[in-house]
Structure formats: structure tokens, C-alpha cells
Design a protein around this motif. Sequence first.
Motif, PDB file in Angstrom:
ATOM      1  N   VAL A   1      -9.805  45.398 -18.180  1.00 28.21           N
ATOM      2  CA  VAL A   1      -9.962  46.855 -18.013  1.00 28.21           C
ATOM      3  C   VAL A   1     -10.199  47.919 -19.155  1.00 28.21           C
ATOM      4  O   VAL A   1      -9.635  47.483 -20.095  1.00 28.21           O
ATOM      5  CB  VAL A   1      -8.709  47.547 -17.253  1.00 28.21           C
ATOM      6  CG1 VAL A   1      -8.849  48.867 -16.851  1.00 28.21           C
ATOM      7  CG2 VAL A   1      -8.275  46.485 -16.147  1.00 28.21           C
TER       8      VAL A   1
ATOM      9  N   SER B   1     -10.491  51.534 -19.877  1.00 22.72           N
ATOM     10  CA  SER B   1     -10.262  53.180 -19.219  1.00 22.72           C
ATOM     11  C   SER B   1     -10.447  54.237 -20.432  1.00 22.72           C
ATOM     12  O   SER B   1     -10.379  54.098 -21.440  1.00 22.72           O
ATOM     13  CB  SER B   1      -8.745  53.117 -19.157  1.00 22.72           C
ATOM     14  OG  SER B   1      -8.416  54.393 -18.682  1.00 22.72           O
TER      15      SER B   1
ATOM     16  N   SER C   1     -12.791  54.264 -15.151  1.00 24.76           N
ATOM     17  CA  SER C   1     -12.038  52.719 -15.364  1.00 24.76           C
ATOM     18  C   SER C   1     -13.114  51.913 -15.127  1.00 24.76           C
ATOM     19  O   SER C   1     -13.890  51.751 -13.967  1.00 24.76           O
ATOM     20  CB  SER C   1     -10.808  52.631 -14.387  1.00 24.76           C
ATOM     21  OG  SER C   1      -9.944  53.483 -15.029  1.00 24.76           O
TER      22      SER C   1
ATOM     23  N   PHE D   1     -13.629  47.789 -14.581  1.00 27.40           N
ATOM     24  CA  PHE D   1     -12.498  46.740 -14.485  1.00 27.40           C
ATOM     25  C   PHE D   1     -13.476  45.358 -13.941  1.00 27.40           C
ATOM     26  O   PHE D   1     -14.407  45.456 -13.292  1.00 27.40           O
ATOM     27  CB  PHE D   1     -11.587  46.904 -13.503  1.00 27.40           C
ATOM     28  CG  PHE D   1     -12.050  47.334 -12.115  1.00 27.40           C
ATOM     29  CD1 PHE D   1     -12.317  46.692 -10.758  1.00 27.40           C
ATOM     30  CD2 PHE D   1     -12.415  48.925 -11.793  1.00 27.40           C
ATOM     31  CE1 PHE D   1     -12.682  47.009  -9.596  1.00 27.40           C
ATOM     32  CE2 PHE D   1     -12.789  49.073 -10.464  1.00 27.40           C
ATOM     33  CZ  PHE D   1     -12.924  48.428  -9.419  1.00 27.40           C
TER      34      PHE D   1
ATOM     35  N   ASN E   1      -2.518  46.029 -12.499  1.00 29.50           N
ATOM     36  CA  ASN E   1      -3.466  46.894 -12.321  1.00 29.50           C
ATOM     37  C   ASN E   1      -3.327  48.081 -13.417  1.00 29.50           C
ATOM     38  O   ASN E   1      -2.457  47.999 -14.286  1.00 29.50           O
ATOM     39  CB  ASN E   1      -3.528  47.477 -10.813  1.00 29.50           C
ATOM     40  CG  ASN E   1      -4.915  47.916 -10.368  1.00 29.50           C
ATOM     41  OD1 ASN E   1      -5.832  48.549 -11.158  1.00 29.50           O
ATOM     42  ND2 ASN E   1      -5.151  47.443  -9.077  1.00 29.50           N
TER      43      ASN E   1
END
Length: 381
Positions: free
Chosen positions: A75, A77, A95, A97, A376
Motif C-alpha cells: 500500500v 498512501s 491510496s 493498493f 488494510n
Amino acid sequence: MRLSLISLLMLLATTNAVAVEHSDSVTTTRKRSVVTRFLDYFNDANKGKKKRGIDFSIIGGPHYSTDTKLGIGLVASGLYHSAQRDSLLPPSNISVFSDFSTVGFYMIGIRGTHIFPGDSQRIDYTTYFYSFPSYFWGVGFDQGDNDDNKSKLKRGQAQVKASWLFRASGNLFIGPTFSFDYINAHHIDNPELLGGQRHTTTNIGAGLTLLYDTRDNLTAPKRGMYLSLQQVCRPRFMANHYAFSSTALRTSGYIPISSATLIALDFRTEFNYGNPAWGMMAQLGGSNTMRGYYEGRYRDKNKMEGEIELRQHVWKRNGIVAWAGLGTVFNKFSSMRARNVLPNFGLGYRWEFKKNVNVRLDYGFGKSGQSGFLFNINEAF
């Protein structure tokens, strides 16, 4: 002469020893600098950056869930301001992912919210693609509740969804919404569970979103309220295989109990009218609501779900959460039954990856031993 030779040899030995020691010191320093830079990267990740542009950080690693089994996720961010001099403007977020697992699951996507200067406009967007060897139980609560209906299928889905919202008054926003979903199912063990519907469907919709938002920030709210009402229509003339419309309501509230303790509440409904495709029906489960249930096991034309979550800061960048919730799916209001309401509860760990951006590890539990582990970024709601 002998003394001079011995002295020379001792000098050379000493020089070599110093050189070796210096070399080892340089190597150690280099090794330490690499480790230090690595640690500093994560230590400083949650500190606000004053530089212009986007404050981007990356995190990834192995994970395990009952759905996708052992996998590795990554991920990236980012936080940024569209107006650098406006200190009161909430940061926009983005984000990126990706995820890959040992059962053949893979996914890549991007989501975020762009906030215009003065918070006069907002663009919420999500786009992703995934392929997943999954399970399907059929449509309706009773079908999903029947363990014997569990059938394998390989599902692929691509989604693009965006809303462009304009400030109408105060904290009230309104604007158009667009959505595109392509769903393909193949290698189905029990195609009868699809109820005669197409294995592959294209779903294009347009509609309107009404938003009321008083949250102090978008990614990890500490106080405020969020209310979203979205109406999307997918008529035949937009090249849809199935014509239907949907109404989705979400309301969330955040109540600070102390500087370290927060109560978060969330309630959602989704109602579909017409003839929705099997892959577009209201579903329970996933990474944000009814965590622990297999996503899509329970699906029907409509759903209602609610949740309360305790969020507790523990130490430095570490925190824990505990939640409890209820949810159900139904074809119409007259078919709702109390026995069809599913319980949900769970525990989670939080680590502040960036300022107001948490990495979350959740373990949720449901009916009859159903459970799931979730990794997550950002809070569930």
C-alpha cells in the motif's frame, strides 16, 4: 637495522590493523546508516511534512485471511493540500493498493478524495481490478445460510466509480456520480445458483450524491458526523444487461470520550429496484462492514447493517479497537425476519503509519464460527 626492520614491521602491522579497524568502522557505519534510514523512514512517516507536493509513504508485507489465504500486500498512501497556505483545509488523500496470494487472487487499485481550495468542491474516486477464485452460495438469506450451497467460481471484476461534489451550503455537498462495473464469473461448480442470469455483466450507472460532512479529517476522524445519500440509475439504454437503480445511505458519528478514547458508530442501507445483476446485489461482509463474514456469502436486493466501535489509543503510535454490529439482507421489507439478523464482533490493532492514516489489523467473528483476518489502511469507517 634489525630494530628498524622490526619497527617497520610493527608500524605496518599497526597501520594494517588501523586500516582494518577503520574499514570495519566504515562498513559498520554504512550498515548502520542503511538500518537507521530504514527506521527513520517509519519513525518520521506520521510527522506532518512542510514541503510542497505530496507526502507519500509505502508499506507492505505478508498477510493471511480465510478468503485469500497467504499473500503479500503493498500500500502506498499519500496526503497533500491543494492550497498550501490554507492551514484549515483538510488534506486530500490518495491510496494505491495491490495484493497477491497463493490461491491465485490478485488485485490492484487506487482510491482517494481530492479537496479543492477552500473545500468548495470534492472528488471521491475508486478504481480497481481483481481476479479471485472464490465461493458463491446463491441469492437470498436462506441460500447464503445453507452450507451445502457453497460452490466454487472464479470471479473477475473491474470497477470505476467517482463523485464530483459541490458545496451547497455550510457542510452540505451535492453532485453527480458515475459508476462502471464489469463482472465475469467462470469455472462455476453450480451455475444454477445464478438463477439463470448471465455469467458476465456490464453495469454502467449515473446518479446524484448528497453529502453532509463535519468530520475533523477524512481518514481517521476523531469527531464529527458523516451522512451520504446516493442514488444511481442503470437503465437499458446505457448498454446495461440488467436495468435497475439503487439507493445507498451511510451515516457515521464520532464521539470523543477522552483524549485517548473514541466511540464510532456506523449505519448503512442499500436498496435495489428493478432487476439487479447477481454481482451487483447488496452484500454483507468485506473489509469495512460486518468484518469476519465472507464477502458476498449473504446477498439480496436489499441490506441493512449497523456497528459500534470503541477506539482506544494505547501508547505512542499504537492503538486497539473492539466492535460489535448487526446486519441482514432481504428481498423486500415484508420478508424481513428477526432470525435473519446476523451478529458481528471483533478486535483490532492500529498503528499510525502517517498522521491520521492508520494501518489496521482486524479479526472479526460472525455466526456459526465464521471469522476472518483483515489487513488494510485507514479506518473501517
